[in-house]
Design an enzyme around this catalytic site. Structure first.
Site, PDB file in Angstrom:
ATOM      1  N   LYS A 182       0.860  -1.182   0.000  1.00  0.00           N
ATOM      2  CA  LYS A 182       0.000   0.000   0.000  1.00  0.00           C
ATOM      3  C   LYS A 182       0.895   1.229   0.000  1.00  0.00           C
ATOM      4  CE  LYS A 182      -1.896   2.995   2.069  1.00  0.00           C
ATOM      5  NZ  LYS A 182      -1.862   4.494   1.823  1.00  0.00           N
ATOM      6  N   GLU A 258       8.702   1.398  11.765  1.00  0.00           N
ATOM      7  CA  GLU A 258       9.769   2.407  11.738  1.00  0.00           C
ATOM      8  C   GLU A 258       9.070   3.757  11.724  1.00  0.00           C
ATOM      9  OE1 GLU A 258      11.616   5.149  10.598  1.00  0.00           O
ATOM     10  OE2 GLU A 258      12.734   4.284   8.924  1.00  0.00           O
ATOM     11  N   CYS A 292      12.930  10.750   8.681  1.00  0.00           N
ATOM     12  CA  CYS A 292      12.663  10.333  10.059  1.00  0.00           C
ATOM     13  C   CYS A 292      13.911  10.414  10.920  1.00  0.00           C
ATOM     14  CB  CYS A 292      12.086   8.925  10.074  1.00  0.00           C
ATOM     15  SG  CYS A 292      13.085   7.735   9.158  1.00  0.00           S
ATOM     16  N   GLU A 389       8.349  16.206  16.173  1.00  0.00           N
ATOM     17  CA  GLU A 389       8.916  15.954  14.850  1.00  0.00           C
ATOM     18  C   GLU A 389       8.262  16.895  13.844  1.00  0.00           C
ATOM     19  OE1 GLU A 389      10.086  12.158  12.129  1.00  0.00           O
ATOM     20  OE2 GLU A 389       8.019  12.233  12.824  1.00  0.00           O
TER      21      GLU A 389
END
Length: 491
Positions: A182, A258, A292, A389
């Protein structure tokens, strides 16, 4: 700043070896972030399409050839896949640029070659998956088998579709699994082209299936599907939690996550300041900060703080923003409008909370999701730009005094994905490396990702490892086989 006209070849779902429309006939638009223009209309898969894809993957696993091929045969197909990636590098890089705002140069000459080499790396592992002979304590002989786990669901993020496709799909193929992929709704085009290449490489029908769609429909259907045996997800911590909950509340499928990060980049007084400044820039502005692992909390020891900030300011101001296809450009548009608005909002919060805006902080140009590379100083640990973040081109500089202090502050986060340490003192490097609660510590380097280096997080940055031979573990089951032995001269 305009992208060249480009023919989009694949926009449908890829199920059981064929490109097909969604059952509902629904579609959605994918946007070029440099121009804000519609690139293509893409088939929108939903639960019923995921069901079809899983059925194809299940049949390919239960009765098809892929899990039953020798490791050597799978290796040859993965190597062919890698060759096809190299042969189509220009096309793949172009799709990454127009669909995701990435820069053509780094993608064409770095990320796409890394993707093909990842397939070659795991091709080499395909015929080396082995068990062990066990030393039992009674008249029993036993051994272990490492068998493919079955049908895997891969949910891929929008910040690096080519790299992440290879990272997830290559080890799963090497292990003998089948899968449903996906892609992020913001960047489906690269993954669809990979599906086309898989057919050319000789991957049997049903082994790789691709369902474009949105997270709350297609992604949720993958996470909660009762006939998917494992799922991998790369993305935000918030969505990772939802994926884990869906996996647990369905068939207890194992999950590899992750997730987000707020990585510390620590510069000590004895560091090579020029190198540290260069790495701080690369660790925050590469890929527009949409990483990330970004070292977005730059801790600088007080003895070199002012000199370091001056160097950083010059470098940030000189970080060329512009056309992603221009090889001189260092900074392109944010991936999508929502992310563009989020980053600008984070910058405004940083200003309101009292951080000093040294440079940048504004939209760039009149078209596209461009944001000036941004540098804040006088940042404190309690500010949102030091805690949350941002996933954008925002560098926050924080001052520190001692080793013990910076270790404590670096670990004072819910995240634990990566970190950087700049020092010439081996004792300092060793102490900090062993004290930081993160999945990677990069000493006098940064973004040292490699296909042989396991990558993953601590704490709310997730669990499980991608890359390295450890990546195979998520796609394999261990089975113990025992039989009695009689009249053996030894046990």
């Amino acid at each position: 700043m305009s992208s060249p006209k480009h023919e989009i070849k694949f926009t449908k779902l890829f199920i059981n070896g064929e490109f097909v429309d969604s059952l509902s006939g629904n579609t959605f638009e994918t946007i070029d972030p440099a121009t804000e223009q519609v690139l293509a209309t893409v088939a929108e898969g939903r639960k019923e399409d995921v069901d079809l894809a899983v059925k194809a993957a299940r049949e390919a696993f239960d009765t098809g050839p892929w899990p039953r091929l020798s490791g050597e045969a799978r290796r040859k197909i993965l190597l062919k896949f890698a060759d096809l990636i190299d042969e189509n590098a220009d096309e793949l890089a172009t799709l990454e640029v127009i669909d995701g705002g990435k820069l053509f140069g780094p993608v064409r000459y770095f990320e796409v070659p890394i993707s093909s080499e990842t397939f070659r790396y795991f091709a080499g592992a395909a015929d080396k998956i082995r068990g062990a002979t066990l030393k039992m304590s009674s008249n029993i002989q036993a051994y272990t088998l490492r068998e493919p786990i079955g049908v895997v669901g891969h949910i891929i993020p929008w910040n690096g579709p080519a790299y992440m496709f290879a990272t997830k799909v290559a080890p799963a193929l090497a292990a003998g699994c089948t899968m449903v992929v996906k892609p992020a709704e913001q960047t489906p085009l690269t993954v669809l082209f990979f599906a086309h290449l898989s057919k050319l490489a000789g991957v049997p029908d049903g082994v790789i299936n691709v369902v474009n769609g949105f997270g709350n429909t297609a992604g949720a259907a993958v996470s909660s599907h009762m006939d998917i045996d494992a799922v991998t997800f790369t993305g935000s911590t918030e969505v990772g939690r939802a994926v884990m909950h869906a996996a647990a509340s369905s068939n207890l499928k194992p999950v590899s996550l992750e997730l987000g990060g707020k990585s510390p980049f620590i510069v000590f007084d004895d560091a090579d300041i020029d190198k540290a400044a260069e790495l701080a820039i690369l660790g925050n502005l590469t890929n527009k900060g949409e990483m990330c692992v970004a070292g977005s909390r730059v801790f600088v020891q007080e003895g070199v703080h002012d000199v370091f900030v001056k160097k950083l300011k010059v470098m940030v101001k000189g970080w060329a923003t512009g056309d992603p296809f221009d090889l001189a450009t260092r900074h392109g548009p944010q991936n999508n409008k929502q992310q563009y608005e989020k980053v600008l909002s984070c910058i405004e919060r940083g200003k309101k909370e009292g951080a000093t805006l040294v440079t940048g902080g504004k939209p760039f140009g009149t078209k596209g999701y461009y944001i000036e590379p941004t540098l804040f100083t006088n940042v404190t640990d309690d500010m949102s730009i030091a805690k949350d973040e941002i996933f954008g081109p925002v560098i926050s500089v924080l001052k520190f005094k001692t080793v013990d202090e910076v270790i404590k502050r670096a670990n004072a986060t819910k995240y634990g994905l990566a970190s950087g340490v700049m020092t010439k003192n081996i004792d300092t490097a060793n102490t900090v490396s062993r004290s930081i609660r993160a999945g990677a510590v990069w000493v006098n380097c940064f973004i040292a990702l490699d296909r042989d280096a396991p990558h993953g997080g601590y704490k709310m940055s997730g669990f499980g490892r991608e890359q390295g031979l450890e990546a195979l573990e998520h796609y394999l089951q261990v089975k113990t086989v025992a039989t009695p032995i009689y009249d053996s001269p030894w046990l």
